[in-house]
Design an enzyme around this catalytic site. Structure first.
Site, PDB file in Angstrom:
ATOM      1  N   SER A 174     -11.168  -0.317  -1.492  1.00 59.10           N
ATOM      2  CA  SER A 174      -9.960  -0.457  -0.670  1.00 59.10           C
ATOM      3  C   SER A 174     -10.309  -0.768   0.770  1.00 59.10           C
ATOM      4  O   SER A 174      -9.559  -1.458   1.470  1.00 59.10           O
ATOM      5  CB  SER A 174      -9.142   0.842  -0.696  1.00 59.10           C
TER       6      SER A 174
ATOM      7  N   HIS B 225      -3.676   6.072   3.418  1.00 54.85           N
ATOM      8  CA  HIS B 225      -4.454   4.940   2.897  1.00 54.85           C
ATOM      9  C   HIS B 225      -4.013   3.623   3.519  1.00 54.85           C
ATOM     10  O   HIS B 225      -4.836   2.849   4.026  1.00 54.85           O
ATOM     11  CB  HIS B 225      -4.291   4.889   1.375  1.00 54.85           C
TER      12      HIS B 225
ATOM     13  N   ASP C 148       0.827  -1.212   0.000  1.00 51.28           N
ATOM     14  CA  ASP C 148       0.000   0.000   0.000  1.00 51.28           C
ATOM     15  C   ASP C 148       0.855   1.253   0.000  1.00 51.28           C
ATOM     16  O   ASP C 148       2.068   1.195  -0.152  1.00 51.28           O
ATOM     17  CB  ASP C 148      -0.950  -0.015   1.204  1.00 51.28           C
TER      18      ASP C 148
END
Length: 581
Positions: free
Chosen positions: A397, A196, A162
């Protein structure tokens, strides 16, 4: 305040927010690959076996070949090279374009495959205000029903490829720092420039029963953060392949990694059937396939946030999202990989997220709307400790780590289970009664219809237009045309075959409690039958690369928002600091 002023204010707010969001899409997806770079696979020297130990000797010959083409070797992926008995390399030229590099490599008989160093993006949509009583996703996948049996294990490892990571108070006890690594040149593994990766990790395994913040699907687990995100938010294929190579290396060394969380995606022009038929000639597919052949870890992939069908071509140009007709979303559209699970997103009402990609190639659905999890703790609290920050995000996600977390729970109860057993249990245990109909971006249709209606109301009043332009610093007719085009795109999409009727494969919403029961039965059956090896679950079905056919009427679209400064600021606005319970 007069009616005209109120109208202008309302319009400016609605349109400014709408257009800013889509402007972020455009800026974040302006580049498809890193110019002047490529990923290449070269044949091994005749009568030789590639080993990580002898790559030093082979490197000299590879450097010479690459220099002859006006480039230099940036990295050789040692484990992928050994497993594939070839030379996987990332190359760069200061004098040639990517296309020129590819043309040079394609002329050579000793080149097995070559591709641009493409750019992927993490798959999040937008940020919302955070609240500690909204961990609805754990209830939807039935995780609390399993916690009486297991809350996870420190012996279970999962990897997260990620954007990055941060040393969050509510996470660090569950992080395998000894294996954490960065594959970008502009930062360490423990920095997440866009927030994220840390959010994904929190859903998998925020520490449980510690009196603060949130809890993940697993109270205890070992998460391996692998940073592939540059400071600008882009995820180059060279970094992704480095992470896959590293995972394969750890597996070869005996580290049992049960799952890899892959909450990112990008677009290519080749169809899934073309890529699979060219498997040996497509560099990125070859890397995923090499990891798949190890048969040791599950690859949990995001379906994507464009609102289109996975495995089929984008049906029309969507310039606002930098998507062109004929493109496909990857890695979700890959076929022929046994150990992959593609995940779509649902909301708290068991409806499909209005952004989620969908279709028969999407295996299961999981919570992905207004998901509260850990976020970037850039500030210290009054005691000098890292801040306990949390944030709600939307996107496929956010759905993926619910499934990755499920793998962790299942493995903690049945540590000897094979990837195929765990995958089969998850698919069979999904609640097919909750398999929501996808109606992409209905709220955007309402938004742009309303916006155009209000713009029409002042379109003949030059004074109102001038005041609107002064307030918004935007060209009125340019903004009008932009909103009108977006609305036409959505109306066009609803005329495509399958709109409003497609479901997520045949499996539906994931259910960890049911999957736990099924996995136990599978293992017991295998032991009773004394089988030497559990048969694999069927490969991911091949989806034809045909475009949609049109019928008659109107519809929605999709956006895969990247991580420019606008999106970072959006989430900062909605962050709140957690308090000890």
């Amino acid at each position: 305040m007069g009616m005209r002023t109120r109208m202008r204010t309302r319009i400016s707010r609605v349109l400014a927010v709408a257009l800013l969001i889509f402007a972020a899409c455009v800026s974040a997806f302006a580049e498809d690959y890193v110019e002047g770079e490529a990923i290449v696979v070269l044949k091994a020297p005749e009568d030789s076996q590639v080993k990580a130990s002898n790559l030093g000797e082979l490197r000299t010959a590879v450097d010479s070949k690459v220099r002859a083409m006006g480039a230099s070797v940036q990295k050789i992926y040692a484990t992928l090279s050994e497993l594939d008995n070839s030379i996987f390399a990332h190359v760069k030229s200061e004098t040639k374009t990517t296309q020129e590099l590819i043309q040079e490599f394609e002329k050579r008989d000793d080149v097995l495959a070559v591709s641009p160093n493409g750019i992927k993006h993490v798959l999040r949509t937008e940020a919302n205000d955070a609240s500690f009583d909204q961990l609805w996703g754990l209830e939807k996948i039935n995780a609390p029903a399993v916690w009486d049996e297991t809350t996870g294990s420190e012996n279970v490892y999962v990897a997260v490829i990620d954007s990055g990571f941060d040393r969050h108070t509510d996470l660090m006890a569950n992080i395998a720092t000894e294996y954490a690594k960065s594959f970008v040149t502009d930062g360490d593994w423990d920095y997440d420039p866009v927030g994220h990766g840390i959010h994904v990790a929190g859903t998998i395994g925020a520490v449980g029963n510690n009196g603060i913040g949130v809890v993940g699907v697993n109270w205890k687990i070992k998460i391996i953060p692998l940073r592939i995100g540059k400071d600008d938010g882009n995820l180059p294929d060279s970094a992704i392949n480095s992470a896959i190579d590293y995972i394969a290396q750890l597996v070869q060394q005996g580290v049992k990694i049960y799952a890899v969380n892959m909450s990112y995606g990008g677009d290519e022009n080749r169809s899934p059937s073309e890529i699979q038929s060219l498997g040996d000639r497509n560099v990125n597919y070859r890397a995923y396939r090499t990891l798949d052949k190890l048969n040791s870890t599950l690859m949990i992939m995001a379906a994507g946030n464009e609102g289109f069908e996975v495995g089929k071509a984008v049906p029309f140009d969507a310039d606002d999202f930098n998507l062109k007709a004929g493109q496909y979303t990857y890695p979700a559209s890959y076929t022929g990989l046994n150990n992959m699970i593609v995940v779509g997103a649902t909301d708290s009402d068991d409806k499909a997220g209005n952004f989620t990609n969908w279709g028969e190639a999407v295996h299961v659905a999981a919570p992905g709307v207004a998901i509260l999890s850990t976020y970037v703790p850039y500030q210290e609290d009054e005691d000098g400790e890292p801040g306990k920050y949390y944030c709600e995000l939307n996107g496929t996600s956010m759905a993926v780590p619910h499934v990755t977390g499920m793998v962790g729970l299942l493995a903690s109860k049945y540590p000897d289970a094979t990837p195929s057993q765990i995958k089969a249990a998850i698919l069979e245990g999904a609640n097919s009664a909750i398999n929501p109909v996808v109606r992409p971006f209905e709220n955007k249709l309402i938004l742009f219809t309303s916006t155009l209606s209000e713009l029409d109301a002042i379109s003949n009043d030059q004074t109102a237009i001038s005041e609107w332009e002064e307030e918004t610093s935007a060209d009125f007719w340019g903004s009008y045309a932009k909103a009108e085009q977006l609305l036409k795109n959505y109306l066009q999409y609803s005329s495509m075959e399958g709109y409003g009727t497609a479901k997520v494969s045949k499996y539906g919403l994931v259910d960890v409690a049911k999957s736990m029961e099924i996995l136990g039965e599978k293992i017991a059956d295998d032991e009773n039958a004394n089988l030497p090896e559990t048969p694999k679950t069927p490969e991911t079905p091949e989806t034809p690369g045909t475009t949609y056919t049109r019928s008659s009427s109107s519809g929605g679209g999709g956006c895969e928002i990247g991580f420019g400064i606008f999106n970072v600021l959006l989430c900062v606005i909605f962050i709140r600091k957690g308090k000890d319970d």
